[in-house]
Design a protein around this motif. Sequence first.
Motif, PDB file in Angstrom:
ATOM      1  N   GLN A  40      39.877  61.359  92.256  1.00  0.00           N
ATOM      2  CA  GLN A  40      39.513  60.009  92.675  1.00  0.00           C
ATOM      3  C   GLN A  40      38.011  59.716  92.593  1.00  0.00           C
ATOM      4  OE1 GLN A  40      41.935  57.556  93.713  1.00  0.00           O
ATOM      5  NE2 GLN A  40      43.177  59.101  92.687  1.00  0.00           N
ATOM      6  N   TYR A  41      37.185  60.755  92.620  1.00  0.00           N
ATOM      7  CA  TYR A  41      35.732  60.544  92.608  1.00  0.00           C
ATOM      8  C   TYR A  41      35.026  61.204  91.432  1.00  0.00           C
ATOM      9  CZ  TYR A  41      36.041  58.388  97.207  1.00  0.00           C
ATOM     10  OH  TYR A  41      36.329  57.541  98.239  1.00  0.00           O
ATOM     11  N   HIS A  42      35.770  61.828  90.532  1.00  0.00           N
ATOM     12  CA  HIS A  42      35.201  62.437  89.317  1.00  0.00           C
ATOM     13  C   HIS A  42      34.141  63.495  89.627  1.00  0.00           C
ATOM     14  CE1 HIS A  42      36.421  58.997  86.316  1.00  0.00           C
ATOM     15  NE2 HIS A  42      37.407  59.340  87.139  1.00  0.00           N
ATOM     16  N   ILE A  43      34.261  64.137  90.785  1.00  0.00           N
ATOM     17  CA  ILE A  43      33.322  65.204  91.148  1.00  0.00           C
ATOM     18  C   ILE A  43      33.397  66.311  90.098  1.00  0.00           C
ATOM     19  CG2 ILE A  43      32.861  67.003  92.851  1.00  0.00           C
ATOM     20  CD1 ILE A  43      31.933  64.242  93.707  1.00  0.00           C
ATOM     21  N   ASP A  44      32.243  66.907  89.777  1.00  0.00           N
ATOM     22  CA  ASP A  44      32.162  67.908  88.706  1.00  0.00           C
ATOM     23  C   ASP A  44      32.366  69.337  89.193  1.00  0.00           C
ATOM     24  OD1 ASP A  44      31.408  65.996  86.603  1.00  0.00           O
ATOM     25  OD2 ASP A  44      29.615  65.753  87.834  1.00  0.00           O
ATOM     26  N   GLY A  45      32.530  69.510  90.477  1.00  0.00           N
ATOM     27  CA  GLY A  45      32.789  70.852  90.968  1.00  0.00           C
ATOM     28  C   GLY A  45      32.653  70.953  92.466  1.00  0.00           C
ATOM     29  N   LEU A  46      33.218  72.021  93.007  1.00  0.00           N
ATOM     30  CA  LEU A  46      33.175  72.286  94.443  1.00  0.00           C
ATOM     31  C   LEU A  46      32.441  73.592  94.691  1.00  0.00           C
ATOM     32  CD1 LEU A  46      36.911  71.557  95.381  1.00  0.00           C
ATOM     33  CD2 LEU A  46      34.992  69.956  95.460  1.00  0.00           C
ATOM     34  N   ARG A  47      31.508  73.543  95.621  1.00  0.00           N
ATOM     35  CA  ARG A  47      30.923  74.774  96.141  1.00  0.00           C
ATOM     36  C   ARG A  47      31.676  75.061  97.437  1.00  0.00           C
ATOM     37  NH1 ARG A  47      28.436  76.032 101.241  1.00  0.00           N
ATOM     38  NH2 ARG A  47      26.897  77.668 100.959  1.00  0.00           N
ATOM     39  N   VAL A  48      32.448  76.125  97.448  1.00  0.00           N
ATOM     40  CA  VAL A  48      33.351  76.414  98.570  1.00  0.00           C
ATOM     41  C   VAL A  48      32.600  77.237  99.613  1.00  0.00           C
ATOM     42  CG1 VAL A  48      35.555  77.402  99.255  1.00  0.00           C
ATOM     43  CG2 VAL A  48      35.328  76.300  97.024  1.00  0.00           C
ATOM     44  N   ASP A  49      32.517  76.684 100.808  1.00  0.00           N
ATOM     45  CA  ASP A  49      31.729  77.274 101.889  1.00  0.00           C
ATOM     46  C   ASP A  49      32.463  78.440 102.552  1.00  0.00           C
ATOM     47  OD1 ASP A  49      29.465  77.080 103.863  1.00  0.00           O
ATOM     48  OD2 ASP A  49      31.125  76.671 105.230  1.00  0.00           O
ATOM     49  N   ALA A  50      31.688  79.435 102.967  1.00  0.00           N
ATOM     50  CA  ALA A  50      32.163  80.512 103.848  1.00  0.00           C
ATOM     51  C   ALA A  50      33.405  81.225 103.333  1.00  0.00           C
ATOM     52  CB  ALA A  50      32.417  79.960 105.256  1.00  0.00           C
TER      53      ALA A  50
END
Length: 628
Positions: free
Chosen positions: A279-289
Amino acid sequence: MYHTQGAHPAVHEGRSGTWFSVWAPNAREVCVVGDFNYWQHGAFYLNSSDSGVWWGFIPGVSAGAHYKYSIRTQWGTLIEKSDPYAFAAEIPPKTASIVADLSNFEWNDQEWMTKRRETDWFSKPISIYEVHLGSWKRPWDKRRYHTYAELAEMLIEHMHDMGFTHLQLMPITEFPFDGSWGYQPTGYFAPTSRFGTPKDFQLFIDALHRADISVLVDWVPGHFPTDAHGLGRFDGTALYEHEDPRMGFHPDWNTYIFNYGRNEVRSFLLSSARFWCDQYHIDGLRVDAVASMLYLDYSRNSGEWIPNPFGGRENLEAIQFLKDMNTSLHGEFPGILTIAEESTAWPGVSRPVYDGGLGFSAKWDMGWMNDTLRYLRRDPIYRSHHQNELSFRMVYAFTENFIMPLSHDEVVHGKGSLLSQMPGDEWQKFANLRLMFGYQSTIPGKTLIFMGDEIAQPQEWNHDSQIDWPLLEKPRHAGMQAYVRDLNKFVAAHPALHERDFTSDGFEWISGDDAANCVYAWCRFSADRSETLVIVLNMTPVPRHNYGIGVPELGYYREVFNSDAKRYGGGDVGNAGGVESLPVPSHGRAQSISITLAPLSLTIFKVEPSKTPMKPAAPAKAGPVSKK
């Protein structure tokens, strides 16, 4: 699940309104309350189903309406909860959900999305700029924040000027407490309304993509807060979390831990991860913890945790969830990055799931960060006793796809800013900081720095304020900004510094054991070996003259970068443009160069054809061949 759960404006039987759907399997009854029915329980009941999902259509309710779920528990108590799948929420401290329609946005980033799918990011320059939107820049009226639109315009200009390739946002999923910086979210499908509406955030991403900037976001599937309106004890029972606190409560952060073994919870989290890319075309996730998810005994003493069915400490359900997340995201959205903040030696974090790994694109190198800061915090007089703290990194450098972070975590909780952690007088502090950034940029791996580091902010980060931008009126701070800018653009312009960051054929030690002089030297190579760079670090405030190092080939070694340049605040000590190699063996090589190293400096040489080619040897005279 975000297509069916939550609140969705629609037309039903000729009437406009909103469909509501929520999972609350142990509730006696569920009502929707809001500003359209005076927040009264009983004004509109939802229908129940065998799956534990409650649903219903309310005519006349449209986008912009504020609502909550009023839930009667099995014990008769009424509790009010925000919608777990809400697309928007009120600005904290208010906690109601807001009906929003995401379906009508017209994206203009098609060129970027095509490029993203076709790019091999591992061989490209990646310089990540980590930003907390609420404190990067603040308007003169500190009672409000800049909007997403205002931030997009300013960030695009800054990112282009500084040569950063990727913007990493600290969590923007809605969260109630500013002091958590977003790491205790309550809205896993809602961008925080502190800076605008969901459409405003779509415009923010669209603008950055059209400016050729990649956007990563922090995402927190490891735990969630205990706020009364949030996910905890959602229908009066442990729904999203484990019932047993040995599995379901985090002692470090006083938060609940997701029950990764429950299908509905896995679906919730997998849907959230997909949502931001979809839905937001985010280019990636940095997954916390991630480390806290992998180990059942994380931050727990003996007797405070429950082993897995095989008696081990590995959280098998969380491991499978991470594998499923990476497999689905990379399969559906080619070209995105998933990055793990994982601080242990867990093997294969950034290796494919089919090869036994967790499937992340990359992993933060927390060991590099700790070793580097520990070494550079030392007075240079003691560094000779700790030479291996920096050289050790190359022992494991290619076991994962590493990103070397100098993140927000290193400039909070009394640690001070990076500049204040450096030893020596003011000149040495700035020189040490330049040296650290140069070291980070020239060894294999991708880089990340936190906002404010690029101008050598002297105070540690304060989330209630903004970066001290007026410091740029001072020459040393302006010099640091120029240095980081030039360093980013230098890395991008030289394939040897980015094409082979994750494979050993792009790196070669020259010297990592000169503890007496605290000097390190190595080579970097482009993929086709058409470019060779020699990098030399002098970790002491003592200049080194006529310092000899072995080099890979005969030629002219042009000095192409020097952290001691006057424009950066240095003393302009260098090598007058470059030096010729000589056929003098050194460091196991047949040829060497003799160079000058400025104090506390990074110097980079590029191999070029010799400026003074050697004359061909005269033909030998005829005569008896000597046996000797």
